[in-house]
Design an enzyme around this catalytic site. Structure first.
Site, short mmCIF file in Angstrom:
data_model
loop_
_atom_site.label_atom_id
_atom_site.label_comp_id
_atom_site.label_asym_id
_atom_site.label_seq_id
_atom_site.Cartn_x
_atom_site.Cartn_y
_atom_site.Cartn_z
CG ASN A 221 -24.38 48.39 4.35
OD1 ASN A 221 -23.57 48.86 5.14
ND2 ASN A 221 -24.18 47.25 3.73
CG ASP B 213 -12.93 41.88 -10.13
OD1 ASP B 213 -13.19 40.71 -10.51
OD2 ASP B 213 -13.76 42.81 -10.19
NE ARG B 214 -11.87 36.11 -4.54
CZ ARG B 214 -12.45 36.86 -3.62
NH1 ARG B 214 -12.84 38.07 -3.89
NH2 ARG B 214 -12.62 36.39 -2.38
NE ARG B 215 -15.83 40.70 -11.96
CZ ARG B 215 -16.64 41.75 -11.85
NH1 ARG B 215 -17.80 41.76 -12.49
NH2 ARG B 215 -16.32 42.79 -11.09
CG HIS C 114 -20.77 36.05 2.60
ND1 HIS C 114 -22.05 36.56 2.55
CD2 HIS C 114 -19.95 37.06 2.23
CE1 HIS C 114 -22.00 37.82 2.17
NE2 HIS C 114 -20.72 38.16 1.97
CG ASN D 267 -13.17 42.95 -1.82
OD1 ASN D 267 -12.19 42.56 -2.45
ND2 ASN D 267 -13.10 43.96 -0.97
N GLY D 268 -14.90 40.56 0.64
CA GLY D 268 -14.70 40.01 1.97
C GLY D 268 -15.32 38.63 1.98
CE LYS E 69 -22.47 48.77 -1.06
NZ LYS E 69 -21.96 47.37 -1.00
NE ARG F 240 -11.46 43.00 5.26
CZ ARG F 240 -12.77 42.89 5.13
NH1 ARG F 240 -13.34 41.70 5.09
NH2 ARG F 240 -13.53 43.97 5.06
CG HIS G 239 -19.84 38.13 5.77
ND1 HIS G 239 -18.59 37.56 5.61
CD2 HIS G 239 -19.79 39.32 5.11
CE1 HIS G 239 -17.83 38.37 4.88
NE2 HIS G 239 -18.54 39.45 4.57
CD GLU H 272 -25.53 40.71 3.44
OE1 GLU H 272 -24.73 40.81 4.39
OE2 GLU H 272 -25.24 41.01 2.27
NE ARG I 106 -22.95 44.99 7.17
CZ ARG I 106 -21.77 44.95 6.56
NH1 ARG I 106 -21.45 45.86 5.68
NH2 ARG I 106 -20.91 44.00 6.85
#
Length: 444
Positions: free
Chosen positions: A7, A283-285, A208, A211-212, A14, A241, A180, A387, A91
């Site tokens: 990817n 970052d959500r955390r 899903h 981050n995206g 990755k 975004r 996605h 994935e 990907r």
């Protein structure tokens, strides 16, 4: 035989190494800062210590060579030599409307990717570079492109067309494509298994959220609608975004500030979302922690993200009729009880009822869990996505000549007895520390 999946992003590569015969992941890893100073590979071989090495990667070719060197190294490698690699899956973000399934890479296919790269300017050039680099290093094995957009090609025109001049669609391909797709394919199929239903009889809504983030309305086992559009910018509030907004807003700001189109594109994609709202983090955390401590900007960011999710849940329930299940997946979807719970709060009248205790327990990437209340008419699952497995199976099937569109093809993970060995081992360790987790694990 081994299947390698890659990817490649603009500055990263990755990978996963999969032992097809034993159905086991041998290694995963990533090369970061490709094309930049300080390139580094982080290699995680099964049963061995993590290996980290700095090595210059001025192009993706050097990154691919570094990956192959790592997986064949005598000390931390996982295969004897490259001869055991039977196929490589890649990907590819954007295939326009040219592909309805994964495809073997040929010069003609690569040219098609180039022809639509204006639709995916941040990703497609890197995807193409990664394929070409891997072909140079591994010229004698089949290379397969697995496209994010392929899953969404079943959408009706009423879902994918924009209310814009027809000429823009016909000449320039201006329409909704969605992304996605590989994640949605995996989680949709797994949801059918957990519901004990055939995909063609299954209606689910999948969120899903990473981050995206995007959502997909799956009707009778196929994509009916999705929140992302011609690019991954439309839809939900994301890490950086903006998601949905008045399309006149960028023009207004450009007139006020003198920003160029390129600067606005960067602002909408990389400086908006949670980062833009909070001015602190994407970052959500971090955002959740600061919100809990009373940070007003972060509290607003959480409220806006979950409200946008809730609007899409309601819209998609109206669009596809009776819904069998709602599915959360990806990093935030799999681990944030806060986002999951608040986004479905107050939807009991629509048959969706969360069990707060179950939701709090569901914080694992190693098991499929059910977090809905026992009397909820609509099931709510948390399904860790995979994935890489979809990419692996597509590559193998294309190599064998047995592949077809997903409605005519059966994946291994559609078997109720399917188990992911690595995740099973991880779950076993988690259960030793938290036995109560077993109460929400779903077994088909």
């Amino acid at each position: 035989m081994v299947i390698l999946t890659l990817n490649c992003g603009s500055s990263s590569a990755k990978y996963q190494v999969y032992d097809w015969d034993n159905k086991d992941v041998l290694a995963t890893g990533v090369v970061e800062r490709v094309t930049q100073p300080g390139s580094v590979i982080t290699h995680k071989p099964k049963g061995k210590d993590k290996f980290v090495l700095e090595s210059a990667c001025p192009t993706h070719k050097e990154a691919i060579e570094l990956i192959l060197s790592a997986i064949t190294d005598k000390a931390h490698g996982v295969i004897a030599d490259m001869s055991v690699i039977g196929a490589v899956g890649h990907r590819v973000l954007h295939g326009g409307d040219k592909f309805t399934k994964s495809v073997k890479v040929t010069p003609e296919v690569l040219e098609t990717f180039r022809s639509v790269q204006d639709l995916g300017p941040l990703h497609n050039p890197a995807n193409i570079m990664g394929i070409e680099a891997a072909q140079k290093v591994l010229p004698n094995v089949p290379h397969v492109a697995v496209l994010d957009t392929a899953w969404h090609q079943t959408m009706p025109a009423s879902s994918y067309r924009y209310a814009i001049p027809k000429e823009w669609y016909e000449k320039y391909g201006a329409r909704r494509y969605g992304f996605h797709g590989t994640s949605f394919l995996y989680t949709a199929k797994r949801a059918s298994v957990l519901l004990h239903k055939a995909p063609k009889d299954t209606n689910v809504i999948i969120a899903h959220v990473g981050n995206g983030a995007s959502m997909c309305a799956v009707k009778n086992g196929q994509c009916f609608d999705t929140s992302m559009g011609i690019t991954p910018l439309e839809g939900l509030v994301m890490g950086t975004r903006s998601g949905d907004m008045d399309p006149a807003l960028p023009f207004y700001i450009m007139r006020k500030t003198g920003m160029t189109p390129a600067e606005m594109d960067t602002a909408m994609n990389k400086k908006s979302g949670l980062l833009g709202l909070t001015g602190k983090s994407a970052d959500r955390r971090d955002v959740a922690d600061l919100a809990e401590k009373g940070d007003a900007d972060c509290q607003l960011a959480v409220d806006m993200e979950v409200y946008r999710l809730k609007k899409y849940f309601g819209a998609y329930m109206a669009a596809i009729g009776p819904v069998d299940a709602i599915v959360y997946t990806a990093g935030v979807g799999e681990h944030s009880a806060l986002i999951r719970g608040k986004a479905l709060e107050g939807l009991e009248w629509m048959g969706v009822k969360i069990d707060p205790k179950k939701n709090a327990l569901a914080n694992t990437g190693n098991a499929e869990t059910c977090i809905s209340a026992d009397d909820s008419k609509v099931k709510v699952f948390v399904i860790p996505t995979d994935e890489e497995l979809v990419m692996t199976e597509d590559a193998f099937a294309i190599m064998q000549g047995t592949y077809d569109v997903h409605t005519n093809f059966t994946y291994s993970f559609q078997d109720p007895t399917y188990r992911n060995k690595a995740r099973e081992e991880g779950l076993k360790k988690e259960l030793e520390k938290n036995p109560e987790l077993a109460s929400i694990v779903v077994r088909p």
